[in-house]
Write an enzyme that holds these catalytic residues in place. Structure first.
Site, PDB file in Angstrom:
ATOM      1  N   GLU A  44       0.853  -1.189   0.000  1.00  0.00           N
ATOM      2  CA  GLU A  44       0.000   0.000   0.000  1.00  0.00           C
ATOM      3  C   GLU A  44       0.884   1.233   0.000  1.00  0.00           C
ATOM      4  O   GLU A  44       1.733   1.402   0.883  1.00  0.00           O
ATOM      5  CB  GLU A  44      -0.938   0.035   1.205  1.00  0.00           C
ATOM      6  CG  GLU A  44      -1.897   1.225   1.154  1.00  0.00           C
ATOM      7  CD  GLU A  44      -2.771   1.369   2.388  1.00  0.00           C
ATOM      8  OE1 GLU A  44      -3.789   2.081   2.288  1.00  0.00           O
ATOM      9  OE2 GLU A  44      -2.427   0.799   3.445  1.00  0.00           O
ATOM     10  N   GLU A  69       4.806   4.735   3.875  1.00  0.00           N
ATOM     11  CA  GLU A  69       4.336   6.046   4.325  1.00  0.00           C
ATOM     12  C   GLU A  69       5.546   6.947   4.564  1.00  0.00           C
ATOM     13  O   GLU A  69       6.521   6.538   5.193  1.00  0.00           O
ATOM     14  CB  GLU A  69       3.518   5.916   5.620  1.00  0.00           C
ATOM     15  CG  GLU A  69       3.019   7.204   6.213  1.00  0.00           C
ATOM     16  CD  GLU A  69       2.170   8.011   5.253  1.00  0.00           C
ATOM     17  OE1 GLU A  69       2.536   9.180   4.987  1.00  0.00           O
ATOM     18  OE2 GLU A  69       1.157   7.474   4.769  1.00  0.00           O
ATOM     19  N   ASP A 118      -3.247  11.980  -2.744  1.00  0.00           N
ATOM     20  CA  ASP A 118      -3.412  13.417  -2.968  1.00  0.00           C
ATOM     21  C   ASP A 118      -3.735  13.643  -4.446  1.00  0.00           C
ATOM     22  O   ASP A 118      -2.947  13.261  -5.318  1.00  0.00           O
ATOM     23  CB  ASP A 118      -2.128  14.146  -2.591  1.00  0.00           C
ATOM     24  CG  ASP A 118      -2.285  15.660  -2.538  1.00  0.00           C
ATOM     25  OD1 ASP A 118      -3.153  16.196  -3.259  1.00  0.00           O
ATOM     26  OD2 ASP A 118      -1.539  16.307  -1.777  1.00  0.00           O
ATOM     27  N   ASP A 154     -11.943   9.693  -3.738  1.00  0.00           N
ATOM     28  CA  ASP A 154     -13.202  10.434  -3.666  1.00  0.00           C
ATOM     29  C   ASP A 154     -13.243  11.540  -4.700  1.00  0.00           C
ATOM     30  O   ASP A 154     -14.243  12.259  -4.806  1.00  0.00           O
ATOM     31  CB  ASP A 154     -13.367  11.060  -2.271  1.00  0.00           C
ATOM     32  CG  ASP A 154     -12.315  12.123  -2.016  1.00  0.00           C
ATOM     33  OD1 ASP A 154     -11.111  11.806  -2.127  1.00  0.00           O
ATOM     34  OD2 ASP A 154     -12.677  13.278  -1.732  1.00  0.00           O
ATOM     35  N   THR A 191     -10.920   2.647   4.299  1.00  0.00           N
ATOM     36  CA  THR A 191      -9.873   3.423   4.949  1.00  0.00           C
ATOM     37  C   THR A 191     -10.522   4.456   5.870  1.00  0.00           C
ATOM     38  O   THR A 191     -11.739   4.644   5.859  1.00  0.00           O
ATOM     39  CB  THR A 191      -9.003   4.157   3.923  1.00  0.00           C
ATOM     40  OG1 THR A 191      -9.741   5.266   3.379  1.00  0.00           O
ATOM     41  CG2 THR A 191      -8.576   3.231   2.793  1.00  0.00           C
ATOM     42  N   GLU A 192      -9.683   5.182   6.643  1.00  0.00           N
ATOM     43  CA  GLU A 192     -10.219   6.238   7.500  1.00  0.00           C
ATOM     44  C   GLU A 192     -10.902   7.325   6.670  1.00  0.00           C
ATOM     45  O   GLU A 192     -11.995   7.789   7.006  1.00  0.00           O
ATOM     46  CB  GLU A 192      -9.096   6.878   8.335  1.00  0.00           C
ATOM     47  CG  GLU A 192      -8.363   5.921   9.245  1.00  0.00           C
ATOM     48  CD  GLU A 192      -7.130   5.331   8.560  1.00  0.00           C
ATOM     49  OE1 GLU A 192      -6.914   5.590   7.354  1.00  0.00           O
ATOM     50  OE2 GLU A 192      -6.386   4.583   9.236  1.00  0.00           O
ATOM     51  N   TYR A 193     -10.254   7.735   5.572  1.00  0.00           N
ATOM     52  CA  TYR A 193     -10.832   8.748   4.698  1.00  0.00           C
ATOM     53  C   TYR A 193     -12.152   8.271   4.098  1.00  0.00           C
ATOM     54  O   TYR A 193     -13.119   9.026   4.000  1.00  0.00           O
ATOM     55  CB  TYR A 193      -9.857   9.100   3.566  1.00  0.00           C
ATOM     56  CG  TYR A 193      -8.762  10.049   3.944  1.00  0.00           C
ATOM     57  CD1 TYR A 193      -9.038  11.371   4.279  1.00  0.00           C
ATOM     58  CD2 TYR A 193      -7.440   9.643   3.958  1.00  0.00           C
ATOM     59  CE1 TYR A 193      -8.025  12.246   4.615  1.00  0.00           C
ATOM     60  CE2 TYR A 193      -6.416  10.516   4.305  1.00  0.00           C
ATOM     61  CZ  TYR A 193      -6.715  11.817   4.622  1.00  0.00           C
ATOM     62  OH  TYR A 193      -5.709  12.688   4.967  1.00  0.00           O
TER      63      TYR A 193
END
Length: 214
Positions: A44, A69, A118, A154, A191-193
């Site tokens: 990921e 990350e 992003d 999104d 995911t959190e988002y």
């Protein structure tokens, strides 16, 4: 809201060296030895706070996972989640996506996840998008044949840009949806988002891009 930096987080990550791999380039071509098996390797890119990858690792013990990350404070949160769940098939890398060819041998990765990257909405910033053809060339290098990229976002503009880039770079697209949570697609891990956007009633865009044998 901007995440408040935690003092000493770099030292804390170093103390987690069994989980957050230091000097990952030394494992290039030999990641199976790190996990002690020959299971498939899924990566990921931009693992965030770790909800997605820790959930996947928990339900798929037969797959090895690496979460990449570059923000240390966020990585620390993800690593703590993994420690709490005792997941032997999960490790983390503190690095930038540009360095993937120094970390993985050609064809070493089975699948890449890009979750809510992003979107860099301004056209002049398009080369920074993680689905720009520059990055797709990197992914094609480290992915097996056939290998997969699973994308969720999104942002409709970013999604359409990504579909075009995948097509231009010779990926085969499948399971394309412009409204994931009303599509009937099964097996989705949020995911959190994603949880936040779904609660706001926003559609989630998803696709799979397959790199085929040459």
């Amino acid at each position: 809201m901007r995440l408040r930096k935690k003092p000493g987080v770099q030292n804390k990550l170093q103390e987690m060296r069994e989980l957050v791999i230091p000097n990952p380039e030394v494992n290039k071509g030999n990641w199976h030895a790190v996990f002690g098996n020959t299971n498939p390797l899924h990566v990921e890119l931009g693992t965030g706070k770790g909800t997605f990858i820790t959930t996947l690792a928990g339900i798929n013990p037969e797959i090895n996972y690496l979460g990449v990350e570059k923000v240390p404070d966020i990585l620390y949160i993800a690593a703590k989640k993994a420690i709490a769940q005792c997941l032997p098939n999960l490790r983390f890398l503190h690095m930038d996506v540009e360095n993937l060819p120094f970390i993985f041998e050609d064809g070493e990765v089975d699948r890449i996840y890009l979750n809510f990257s992003d979107p860099w909405p301004k056209k002049r910033h398009s080369k920074r998008r993680l689905t720009h053809r520059h990055f797709l060339e990197i992914y094609k290098k480290v992915l097996k044949r056939p290998g997969e990229i699973h994308l969720k976002t999104d942002n409709q503009g970013f999604f359409e840009f990504s579909l075009n880039e995948f097509s231009e770079m010779g990926f085969r697209l499948r399971n394309i949806t412009f409204d994931l949570h009303n599509s009937g697609f099964s097996g989705n891990v949020m995911t959190e988002y994603e949880e936040r956007f779904v609660n706001l009633g926003q559609p989630i865009y998803r696709c799979e891009a397959i790199v085929l044998p040459e």
